[in-house]
Design a protein around this motif. Structure first.
Motif, short mmCIF file in Angstrom:
data_model
loop_
_atom_site.label_atom_id
_atom_site.label_comp_id
_atom_site.label_asym_id
_atom_site.label_seq_id
_atom_site.Cartn_x
_atom_site.Cartn_y
_atom_site.Cartn_z
N ASN A 3 14.39 7.66 -15.15
CA ASN A 3 14.74 8.03 -16.53
C ASN A 3 15.08 9.52 -16.62
O ASN A 3 16.01 9.90 -17.32
N ALA A 6 18.49 9.97 -15.06
CA ALA A 6 19.51 9.43 -15.97
C ALA A 6 19.82 10.44 -17.06
O ALA A 6 20.99 10.66 -17.40
N ALA A 7 18.80 11.09 -17.59
CA ALA A 7 19.00 12.09 -18.64
C ALA A 7 19.70 13.34 -18.08
O ALA A 7 20.63 13.86 -18.70
N GLU A 10 23.39 12.45 -17.33
CA GLU A 10 24.08 11.70 -18.39
C GLU A 10 25.56 12.07 -18.44
O GLU A 10 25.93 13.24 -18.36
N GLY A 11 26.39 11.06 -18.53
CA GLY A 11 27.83 11.26 -18.56
C GLY A 11 28.46 11.26 -17.17
O GLY A 11 29.67 11.14 -17.04
N ARG A 14 25.41 6.22 -14.50
CA ARG A 14 24.69 5.28 -15.38
C ARG A 14 23.60 4.65 -14.54
O ARG A 14 23.87 4.09 -13.48
#
Length: 69
Positions: A3, A6-7, A10-11, A14
């Motif tokens: 997580n 992923a943060a 981001e962009g 995924r």
């Protein structure tokens, strides 16, 4: 840890988590025999796979090595 990555990414990437117990067809399709398994998919193809626990830096490197800067 995923997580957080992923943060951070981001962009650019995924991150999708799949529970192998709840999705045995996915486990079969990709030949997953050990958990955790991280599969990196680009263009619809598995381009890399990490099996077993890894440090966050190693996972970040694996993820970012397959995306444009």
């Amino acid at each position: 840890m995923l997580n957080e990555l992923a943060a951070e990414l981001e962009g650019r990437v995924r991150v999708v988590k799949v529970n192998t117990d709840d999705n045995p067809l996915v486990t079969q399709r990709f030949g997953i025999t050990s958990v955790p398994t991280l599969m990196i998919v680009a263009g619809g193809e598995v381009v890399s796979q990490l099996i077993g626990a890894r440090p966050k830096a190693a996972i970040r490197e694996a993820l970012t090595s397959h995306v444009a800067a």
